[in-house]
Write a protein that holds these residues in place. Structure first.
Motif, PDB file in Angstrom:
ATOM      1  N   ILE A   8      47.375  40.679  41.825  1.00 22.77           N
ATOM      2  CA  ILE A   8      45.920  40.777  41.890  1.00 22.77           C
ATOM      3  C   ILE A   8      45.470  42.224  41.748  1.00 22.77           C
ATOM      4  CG2 ILE A   8      43.925  40.424  43.398  1.00 22.77           C
ATOM      5  CD1 ILE A   8      45.516  38.044  44.606  1.00 22.77           C
ATOM      6  N   LEU A   9      46.179  43.133  42.399  1.00 23.25           N
ATOM      7  CA  LEU A   9      45.838  44.557  42.276  1.00 23.25           C
ATOM      8  C   LEU A   9      45.940  45.026  40.822  1.00 23.25           C
ATOM      9  CD1 LEU A   9      47.663  46.065  45.400  1.00 23.25           C
ATOM     10  CD2 LEU A   9      45.206  45.780  45.095  1.00 23.25           C
ATOM     11  N   TYR A  10      47.001  44.622  40.161  1.00 21.98           N
ATOM     12  CA  TYR A  10      47.193  45.068  38.782  1.00 21.98           C
ATOM     13  C   TYR A  10      46.228  44.374  37.818  1.00 21.98           C
ATOM     14  CZ  TYR A  10      51.287  47.888  39.753  1.00 21.98           C
ATOM     15  OH  TYR A  10      52.129  48.874  40.203  1.00 21.98           O
ATOM     16  N   LEU A  11      45.876  43.125  38.086  1.00 18.11           N
ATOM     17  CA  LEU A  11      44.869  42.469  37.248  1.00 18.11           C
ATOM     18  C   LEU A  11      43.537  43.206  37.332  1.00 18.11           C
ATOM     19  CD1 LEU A  11      45.410  38.613  37.725  1.00 18.11           C
ATOM     20  CD2 LEU A  11      45.488  39.905  35.584  1.00 18.11           C
ATOM     21  N   THR A  12      43.186  43.639  38.539  1.00 17.72           N
ATOM     22  CA  THR A  12      41.961  44.428  38.705  1.00 17.72           C
ATOM     23  C   THR A  12      42.074  45.758  37.975  1.00 17.72           C
ATOM     24  OG1 THR A  12      41.661  43.412  40.886  1.00 17.72           O
ATOM     25  CG2 THR A  12      40.367  45.382  40.404  1.00 17.72           C
ATOM     26  N   GLY A  13      43.246  46.402  38.073  1.00 19.11           N
ATOM     27  CA  GLY A  13      43.437  47.680  37.395  1.00 19.11           C
ATOM     28  C   GLY A  13      43.423  47.557  35.882  1.00 19.11           C
ATOM     29  N   LEU A  14      43.965  46.458  35.348  1.00 17.56           N
ATOM     30  CA  LEU A  14      43.981  46.267  33.893  1.00 17.56           C
ATOM     31  C   LEU A  14      42.578  46.114  33.321  1.00 17.56           C
ATOM     32  CD1 LEU A  14      47.061  43.881  33.566  1.00 17.56           C
ATOM     33  CD2 LEU A  14      46.875  46.204  32.663  1.00 17.56           C
ATOM     34  N   ASN A  15      41.653  45.608  34.126  1.00 17.63           N
ATOM     35  CA  ASN A  15      40.271  45.490  33.657  1.00 17.63           C
ATOM     36  C   ASN A  15      39.618  46.854  33.466  1.00 17.63           C
ATOM     37  OD1 ASN A  15      40.299  42.684  33.633  1.00 17.63           O
ATOM     38  ND2 ASN A  15      39.724  42.551  35.786  1.00 17.63           N
ATOM     39  N   ALA A  16      40.174  47.888  34.114  1.00 12.24           N
ATOM     40  CA  ALA A  16      39.602  49.230  34.005  1.00 12.24           C
ATOM     41  C   ALA A  16      40.347  50.109  33.001  1.00 12.24           C
ATOM     42  CB  ALA A  16      39.603  49.909  35.381  1.00 12.24           C
ATOM     43  N   VAL A  17      41.365  49.568  32.325  1.00 10.33           N
ATOM     44  CA  VAL A  17      42.102  50.344  31.331  1.00 10.33           C
ATOM     45  C   VAL A  17      41.190  50.669  30.147  1.00 10.33           C
ATOM     46  CG1 VAL A  17      43.990  50.238  29.659  1.00 10.33           C
ATOM     47  CG2 VAL A  17      44.363  49.485  32.004  1.00 10.33           C
ATOM     48  N   ASP A  18      41.212  51.916  29.713  1.00 10.69           N
ATOM     49  CA  ASP A  18      40.339  52.371  28.622  1.00 10.69           C
ATOM     50  C   ASP A  18      40.833  51.806  27.288  1.00 10.69           C
ATOM     51  OD1 ASP A  18      38.635  53.646  26.944  1.00 10.69           O
ATOM     52  OD2 ASP A  18      39.196  55.690  27.494  1.00 10.69           O
ATOM     53  N   PRO A  19      40.057  50.959  26.630  1.00 12.14           N
ATOM     54  CA  PRO A  19      40.507  50.387  25.339  1.00 12.14           C
ATOM     55  C   PRO A  19      40.617  51.441  24.239  1.00 12.14           C
ATOM     56  CG  PRO A  19      38.234  49.759  25.808  1.00 12.14           C
ATOM     57  CD  PRO A  19      38.751  50.420  27.041  1.00 12.14           C
ATOM     58  N   GLU A  20      39.860  52.550  24.353  1.00 14.77           N
ATOM     59  CA  GLU A  20      39.935  53.600  23.340  1.00 14.77           C
ATOM     60  C   GLU A  20      41.306  54.270  23.353  1.00 14.77           C
ATOM     61  OE1 GLU A  20      36.738  56.311  23.794  1.00 14.77           O
ATOM     62  OE2 GLU A  20      35.176  54.827  23.328  1.00 14.77           O
ATOM     63  N   GLN A  21      41.875  54.456  24.573  1.00 17.14           N
ATOM     64  CA  GLN A  21      43.216  55.045  24.649  1.00 17.14           C
ATOM     65  C   GLN A  21      44.262  54.106  24.063  1.00 17.14           C
ATOM     66  OE1 GLN A  21      44.520  56.884  28.253  1.00 17.14           O
ATOM     67  NE2 GLN A  21      42.479  57.555  28.852  1.00 17.14           N
ATOM     68  N   ILE A  22      44.091  52.822  24.273  1.00 12.69           N
ATOM     69  CA  ILE A  22      45.030  51.851  23.698  1.00 12.69           C
ATOM     70  C   ILE A  22      44.941  51.873  22.178  1.00 12.69           C
ATOM     71  CG2 ILE A  22      45.557  49.394  23.522  1.00 12.69           C
ATOM     72  CD1 ILE A  22      44.716  49.085  26.411  1.00 12.69           C
TER      73      ILE A  22
END
Length: 310
Positions: A189-203
């Motif tokens: 759950i913690l990582y699912l929340t964190g993945l929502n904040a990952v910057d798509p521009e960096q990806i």
């Protein structure tokens, strides 16, 4: 006839204003924090102080305490049950950390858009919402040597029956496996929340540079998940050190006391045995607190160092 209002040519000077009005910005946050601070002092700091104090006494909880100094701590050094409990806590610490990478892998899988993803999320989220007591009972039935699913599966492959909770060498690992089930769900759950904040521009920039798969995960996604990883580490380590309910439900410290951890041994000494050795139990609690404090202090120092670097 109308009369014009004449403005006050002599507004009140700062000295004539009340103390609260002069310090309103600085004082108001503390007024909101005051109830939480009082609760923290009364229910956390004061019990910690009492534990340190009681650990210097021989006390059964009813009669007058007798001051014994460091005698309780000297006795711990020669206590084989304390040594077993300390070693089991080390096993919990090491193996419980598996919940973090496994939770990350599950979160990465659930972060995709595929058919039935909501059902998968519900199934993986389920262990987090059920009680630890229920988890202990479920795994006790799972390990049962007569009708448990584990031995049923082993029988399909012609393997011998295994009494996990009755074997002194396997029981601790069986309880840790039960604890990993809900703890992995929490990390997920913690990582699912964190993945929502990952910057798509960096990806996207990483893809343009040729990063994919493991390189994308290691160099672009995981660095952005540091806050979630920090919380997962702290909560997992505290959970490993505080493990009590699963042991109480599944083995009650057995067989032969081989599944005890410090928190359970503290309970046994302070409240379960004849004599009620509150001072000795408090000494065990102090040792457990100092171990936990070392980990928490390290993580706080690492976080402060990282923030200072930025």
């Amino acid at each position: 006839m109308t009369y014009a209002t004449v403005p006050d040519r002599h507004p009140p000077s700062p000295g004539r204003r009340g103390w609260y009005k002069r310090n309103e910005i600085a004082v108001t946050p503390w007024l909101f924090l005051a109830p939480a601070i009082l609760f923290f002092l009364f229910y956390v700091i004061f019990p910690i102080y009492q534990s340190f104090t009681v650990s210097f006494y021989s006390w059964d909880g009813l009669s007058d305490p007798t001051y014994v100094g460091l005698e309780n701590y000297r006795e711990l050094m020669d206590d084989s049950a304390f040594e077993v409990s300390l070693w089991n806590n080390f096993k919990w610490l090491v193996l419980y950390l598996l919940a973090i990478p496994v939770g990350l892998m599950i979160a990465l899988f659930l972060n995709q858009t595929v058919t039935g993803i909501r059902l998968y999320k519900s199934l993986f989220f389920f262990p987090f919402v059920i009680s630890q007591v229920v988890v202990g009972l479920v795994f006790t039935w799972f390990y049962d040597p007569t009708f448990g699913l584990l031995n049923t599966f082993l029988g399909w492959f012609g393997l011998p029956t295994v009494n996990v909770l009755g074997d002194p060498t396997l029981a601790t690992y069986g309880i840790i496996a039960a604890g990993l089930w809900p703890q992995t769900a929490y990390c997920m759950i913690l990582y699912l929340t964190g993945l929502n904040a990952v910057d798509p521009e960096q990806i996207e920039a990483g893809r343009l540079d040729g990063a994919k798969g493991a390189r994308m995960l290691w160099y672009i996604i995981i660095p952005q998940l540091k806050p979630a990883t920090f919380i997962a580490f702290v909560v997992t380590i505290i959970g490993a050190l505080r493990s009590f309910d699963l042991i109480s439900i599944m083995t009650n410290g057995g067989p032969f006391g081989q599944t005890r951890v410090l928190s359970f041994y503290m309970f046994e000494k302070a409240l379960s045995e004849y004599g009620f050795r509150m001072g000795y139990g408090a000494a065990i609690a102090v040792v457990l607190f100092l171990i936990m404090l070392c980990f928490i202090a390290y993580f706080l120092w690492s976080m402060w160092k990282e923030e200072k670097g930025h």
